[in-house]
Design a protein around this motif. Structure first.
Motif, PDB file in Angstrom:
ATOM      1  N   ILE A 172      44.906  35.785  44.833  1.00  0.00           N
ATOM      2  CA  ILE A 172      45.203  37.063  44.193  1.00  0.00           C
ATOM      3  C   ILE A 172      46.650  37.115  43.706  1.00  0.00           C
ATOM      4  CG2 ILE A 172      43.413  38.385  45.335  1.00  0.00           C
ATOM      5  CD1 ILE A 172      45.457  39.243  47.424  1.00  0.00           C
ATOM      6  N   SER A 173      46.887  38.001  42.752  1.00  0.00           N
ATOM      7  CA  SER A 173      48.233  38.121  42.171  1.00  0.00           C
ATOM      8  C   SER A 173      48.499  39.535  41.685  1.00  0.00           C
ATOM      9  CB  SER A 173      48.409  37.102  41.042  1.00  0.00           C
ATOM     10  OG  SER A 173      47.248  36.935  40.264  1.00  0.00           O
ATOM     11  N   GLY A 174      48.152  40.508  42.519  1.00  0.00           N
ATOM     12  CA  GLY A 174      48.449  41.893  42.172  1.00  0.00           C
ATOM     13  C   GLY A 174      49.908  42.222  42.442  1.00  0.00           C
ATOM     14  N   GLY A 175      50.315  43.395  41.991  1.00  0.00           N
ATOM     15  CA  GLY A 175      51.664  43.871  42.250  1.00  0.00           C
ATOM     16  C   GLY A 175      52.653  43.401  41.208  1.00  0.00           C
ATOM     17  N   ALA A 180      40.804  43.407  38.070  1.00  0.00           N
ATOM     18  CA  ALA A 180      40.643  43.789  39.476  1.00  0.00           C
ATOM     19  C   ALA A 180      39.171  43.862  39.860  1.00  0.00           C
ATOM     20  CB  ALA A 180      41.298  45.145  39.728  1.00  0.00           C
ATOM     21  N   PHE A 236      35.505  36.577  39.334  1.00  0.00           N
ATOM     22  CA  PHE A 236      36.772  37.130  38.859  1.00  0.00           C
ATOM     23  C   PHE A 236      37.721  36.018  38.451  1.00  0.00           C
ATOM     24  CE2 PHE A 236      36.026  41.492  39.674  1.00  0.00           C
ATOM     25  CZ  PHE A 236      35.170  41.535  40.746  1.00  0.00           C
ATOM     26  N   HIS A 284      48.327  51.191  39.883  1.00  0.00           N
ATOM     27  CA  HIS A 284      48.397  49.815  39.390  1.00  0.00           C
ATOM     28  C   HIS A 284      47.749  49.777  38.017  1.00  0.00           C
ATOM     29  CE1 HIS A 284      48.465  45.486  39.230  1.00  0.00           C
ATOM     30  NE2 HIS A 284      48.911  45.381  40.481  1.00  0.00           N
ATOM     31  N   ILE A 301      43.389  41.900  43.029  1.00  0.00           N
ATOM     32  CA  ILE A 301      43.858  42.107  41.649  1.00  0.00           C
ATOM     33  C   ILE A 301      44.427  40.764  41.210  1.00  0.00           C
ATOM     34  CG2 ILE A 301      45.556  43.281  40.184  1.00  0.00           C
ATOM     35  CD1 ILE A 301      45.401  45.683  42.058  1.00  0.00           C
ATOM     36  N   SER A 358      53.805  47.303  36.044  1.00  0.00           N
ATOM     37  CA  SER A 358      52.443  46.941  36.422  1.00  0.00           C
ATOM     38  C   SER A 358      52.013  47.699  37.678  1.00  0.00           C
ATOM     39  CB  SER A 358      52.328  45.436  36.653  1.00  0.00           C
ATOM     40  OG  SER A 358      53.355  44.990  37.511  1.00  0.00           O
ATOM     41  N   VAL A 359      52.972  48.087  38.495  1.00  0.00           N
ATOM     42  CA  VAL A 359      52.641  48.834  39.707  1.00  0.00           C
ATOM     43  C   VAL A 359      53.779  49.790  40.034  1.00  0.00           C
ATOM     44  CG1 VAL A 359      53.609  47.047  41.249  1.00  0.00           C
ATOM     45  CG2 VAL A 359      51.880  48.627  42.126  1.00  0.00           C
ATOM     46  N   TYR A 406      45.975  41.953  33.551  1.00  0.00           N
ATOM     47  CA  TYR A 406      45.535  42.148  34.930  1.00  0.00           C
ATOM     48  C   TYR A 406      44.046  42.476  34.957  1.00  0.00           C
ATOM     49  CZ  TYR A 406      50.336  42.454  36.718  1.00  0.00           C
ATOM     50  OH  TYR A 406      51.624  42.182  37.098  1.00  0.00           O
TER      51      TYR A 406
END
Lengths: 155, 110
Positions: B107-110, A59, B34, A89, A130, A100-101, A57
């Motif tokens: 985006i690909s958070g979480g 960010a 990014f 996170h 992210i 991951s979170v 990951y």
């Protein structure tokens, strides 16, 4: 009871170390709340038949924290009884099955914290800068959340 | 006492714009890359001189001039200018020296 001693707080952290469910839940516990609701996002070992070796990951850290703060502000507008919110996170390498979170929300009664947790993770996936890279045996892939409104929807 | 012209020259210099720029009014912004865009550009951040007043699409074109490999992701990215999302298109931007402009792939958070 004097509620001013338990001022609602947002706990937001992006970090490369392993996340702790105990730590995140304890942040939001409050003597005025009968409910703590939790979401844990964990890393899966497969995607479309390919074996995922690990995830990485990254960010835009300052903006990610700002966007998560906006989510917390929205949560408090929609569910005014929510007391504390914690969003942790992980960044960098996350081994398979690790978290991951982790999102935790406390409220006097359970409906608000359950709904707020769902809102938090759904909105995080749509708006927080992210990025996740899935590393397979022979290749890798930058993932795209379906919630991301500017992603290329045709694959 | 300075003449009006000399005063304007000094004000522009104080704001970080080189004197004698003839009104083209460029400034230095910090560009952040990014995910896939960092791989294509080959770097994570740099300072670029761009026009102060331009559309978001024109800003993208300035960045692609510096890094032509980015052209392949044009349909998938947005900007974050001063940490606010901006779609690539007609949106008019007024940039200040030192502003942060980030290239934001899906985006690909979480």
């Amino acid at each position: 009871m004097d509620e001013s001693e338990d001022v609602p707080k947002d706990f937001i952290k992006l970090k490369s170390e392993k996340l702790s469910v105990d730590e995140v839940s304890e942040l939001v516990v409050s003597p005025y709340c009968g409910a703590v609701s939790l979401f844990i996002g964990t890393t899966r070992n497969n995607f479309e038949g390919k074996k995922v070796i690990r995830l990485e990951y990254e960010a835009y850290t300052s903006m990610a924290e700002t966007e998560i703060k906006k989510i917390c502000r929205d949560v408090r507008q929609k569910w005014p009884s929510v007391k504390h919110i914690a969003v942790h996170h992980r960044l960098g390498v996350v081994p398979i099955t690790e978290a991951s979170v982790i999102i935790a929300v406390s409220s006097p009664h359970r409906a608000e914290s359950l709904e707020a947790v769902m809102y938090c993770i759904n909105t995080l996936k749509a708006s927080v800068p992210i990025w996740k890279k899935e590393i397979y045996e022979d290749e890798y892939s930058w993932k795209e959340n379906k919630e991301c409104f500017w992603a290329n929807s045709e694959k | 006492r300075l003449s009006a012209g000399r005063r304007r020259h000094r004000e522009r210099a104080a704001q970080g714009c080189p004197p004698g720029d003839g009104g083209s009014m460029r400034c230095q912004v910090s560009v952040l890359y990014f995910a896939r865009s960092a791989e294509l550009a080959g770097l994570r951040c740099e300072t670029l001189s761009v026009p102060r007043r331009l559309t978001s699409l024109q800003l993208w074109e300035e960045i692609v001039k510096a890094h032509p490999r980015l052209a392949v992701i044009q349909d998938q990215v947005v900007f974050a200018v001063r940490q606010e999302y901006v779609l690539l298109g007609d949106q008019f931007l007024v940039l200040q020296p030192g502003d942060e402009v980030a290239i934001i792939p899906p985006i690909s958070g979480g």
